[in-house]
Design a protein around this motif. Sequence first.
Motif, mmCIF file in Angstrom:
data_model
loop_
_atom_site.group_PDB
_atom_site.id
_atom_site.type_symbol
_atom_site.label_atom_id
_atom_site.label_comp_id
_atom_site.label_asym_id
_atom_site.label_seq_id
_atom_site.Cartn_x
_atom_site.Cartn_y
_atom_site.Cartn_z
ATOM 1 N N SER A 69 0.845 -1.207 0.000
ATOM 2 C CA SER A 69 0.000 0.000 0.000
ATOM 3 C C SER A 69 0.877 1.253 0.000
ATOM 4 C CB SER A 69 -0.977 -0.011 1.180
ATOM 5 O OG SER A 69 -0.276 0.287 2.377
ATOM 6 N N GLN A 70 1.996 1.195 0.702
ATOM 7 C CA GLN A 70 2.934 2.328 0.691
ATOM 8 C C GLN A 70 3.511 2.534 -0.710
ATOM 9 O OE1 GLN A 70 3.571 4.506 3.284
ATOM 10 N NE2 GLN A 70 1.808 3.378 4.036
ATOM 11 N N ALA A 71 3.897 1.416 -1.339
ATOM 12 C CA ALA A 71 4.481 1.490 -2.688
ATOM 13 C C ALA A 71 3.505 2.145 -3.655
ATOM 14 C CB ALA A 71 4.846 0.097 -3.156
ATOM 15 N N LYS A 72 2.232 1.823 -3.475
ATOM 16 C CA LYS A 72 1.197 2.359 -4.357
ATOM 17 C C LYS A 72 1.098 3.879 -4.198
ATOM 18 C CE LYS A 72 -3.312 0.881 -5.897
ATOM 19 N NZ LYS A 72 -4.542 0.217 -5.514
ATOM 20 N N THR A 73 1.091 4.338 -2.938
ATOM 21 C CA THR A 73 0.954 5.788 -2.726
ATOM 22 C C THR A 73 2.199 6.537 -3.208
ATOM 23 O OG1 THR A 73 1.832 5.728 -0.469
ATOM 24 C CG2 THR A 73 -0.548 5.495 -0.689
ATOM 25 N N ILE A 74 3.350 5.887 -3.164
ATOM 26 C CA ILE A 74 4.588 6.544 -3.626
ATOM 27 C C ILE A 74 4.686 6.475 -5.154
ATOM 28 C CG2 ILE A 74 7.123 6.537 -3.453
ATOM 29 C CD1 ILE A 74 6.792 5.121 -0.714
ATOM 30 N N GLY A 75 4.049 5.455 -5.728
ATOM 31 C CA GLY A 75 4.117 5.285 -7.174
ATOM 32 C C GLY A 75 5.294 4.428 -7.604
ATOM 33 N N LEU A 76 5.532 3.336 -6.867
ATOM 34 C CA LEU A 76 6.622 2.425 -7.215
ATOM 35 C C LEU A 76 6.049 1.148 -7.824
ATOM 36 C CD1 LEU A 76 8.772 2.697 -3.949
ATOM 37 C CD2 LEU A 76 9.208 3.833 -6.129
ATOM 38 N N GLU A 77 6.808 0.552 -8.733
ATOM 39 C CA GLU A 77 6.414 -0.760 -9.257
ATOM 40 C C GLU A 77 6.644 -1.771 -8.141
ATOM 41 O OE1 GLU A 77 8.625 -1.759 -12.848
ATOM 42 O OE2 GLU A 77 8.732 0.379 -13.323
ATOM 43 N N SER A 78 5.817 -2.804 -8.081
ATOM 44 C CA SER A 78 6.038 -3.770 -7.007
ATOM 45 C C SER A 78 5.802 -5.186 -7.473
ATOM 46 C CB SER A 78 5.117 -3.464 -5.824
ATOM 47 O OG SER A 78 3.774 -3.579 -6.231
#
Length: 453
Positions: A69-78
């Motif tokens: 969820s953090q990655a999503k808000t930052i805009g990182l591929e995961s």
Amino acid sequence: MEEIYETCFLSSVPRFLISFLFFLFTSTVVVVSLPEDSSAIISRFQQYLRINTAHPNPDYSAAVDFILSQAKTIGLESQSLEFVKGMPVVVLKWAGTNPDLPSILLNSHTDVVAVEHNKWTHPPFDAHIDQAGNIYARGSQDMKSVGMQYLEAIRRLKNSGFQPVRSVYVSFVPDEEIGGHDGAEKLAESEEFQKMNVGILLDEGLASTNENYRVFFAERSPWWLVIKATGSPGHGSKLYDNSAVENLMKSIESVRRFRAAQFDMLKAGLKEAGEVISVTMVFLKAGTPSPTGFVMNLQPSEAEAGFDIRIPPTVDAKLMEKRIGEEWAPSSRNMTFEVWKKEFFKRKVPVLPVTDGSKPWLALLEGAVKKANGKLGKPEVFQASTDSPFYRQRGLPAIGFSPMANTPILLHDHNEFLNQVEYLKGIEIYESIIEAYTSYTDHTRNAASRDEL
Ligand SMILES: [Zn+2]
């Protein structure tokens, strides 16, 4: 700890503000109030700390959900990988503008060691913040702090419009505290890792009790030694030579003298903790059990002792083995021994990297820390174990670094905490490091060797 906190706080605030704060708080306790942005950062850290990932039943799925969820808000591929069922590895990616250059891997483990709840002043999974700004939680130092600091630093760099040239990967692995075999080891062996084309790994370090951050370029190899003595059994009342316990006691005395000599060098400040050979007796086994305990009038025919030994990379393993065979467990005293060591520590002792201009990664780190107004101590050998050897054995340079200055070393201890000002400062340090590493374009070779650190 309040004293330390105030030092950090006051040094970063203009004088007029200090006077104003002094006026405001002279008759009351100084309560930390952070700017809104910082409060949100601290609250995200608390959220991660509140997920109970302690062994033996770590809630990995909650940790993974949170990280994703953090990655999503930052805009990182995961991507979420599971090399072993129930052992999730999360890899996040911030793509660089030049995908041909080797990338940067920022590693942290999601698991934490168990706690003795009744020994803690504040519950270990509440992430309680006291009036001095200390955040109490298991994992606040080892190493949820670092995992979140990576993400916060990337969030800020992204928001500022910074574009990395090299790609940045952030890995969150399980099971480091129980050996790392299902997480970091599997990731290091994987095809996915090959594709990441990593040039440098950052992993965990230790808190520093003074103003200098600590940095580690290698670690001691653990050897687990079991020595076993045999001898004739006999009546408890009889004095005779070569009983198993007598033989084992001679060995233990020899080990004890060796340990004391190593410890003396440490106490005298001649060597750092990572530079001495530590030997710790972890078990003793002898005696013939009876329903009430042990048979008291019988000398046993077997006796055993186990030792946790940590060997710095500068020590010749062959000499150490010779010492064990000749002094600690000699066959002339009816003794045998077994040493368990990890496969990669059995290999040839690597050349130790030094910090001159030709070794870019340590020098870049040093420069970046300085630029963010931090100070770095002399590079050291890590005294315990991390996931880094899984990568170092593949020729990848790995640096251990956890930006916590002026902080007592509380990993695996009761009441583990990190001050929020120190945590926030660490984010700035990582911003500076990520900026320096991802912008560095001179060093273009794939998988740099250890002596290129
Ligand atoms: Zn750790």
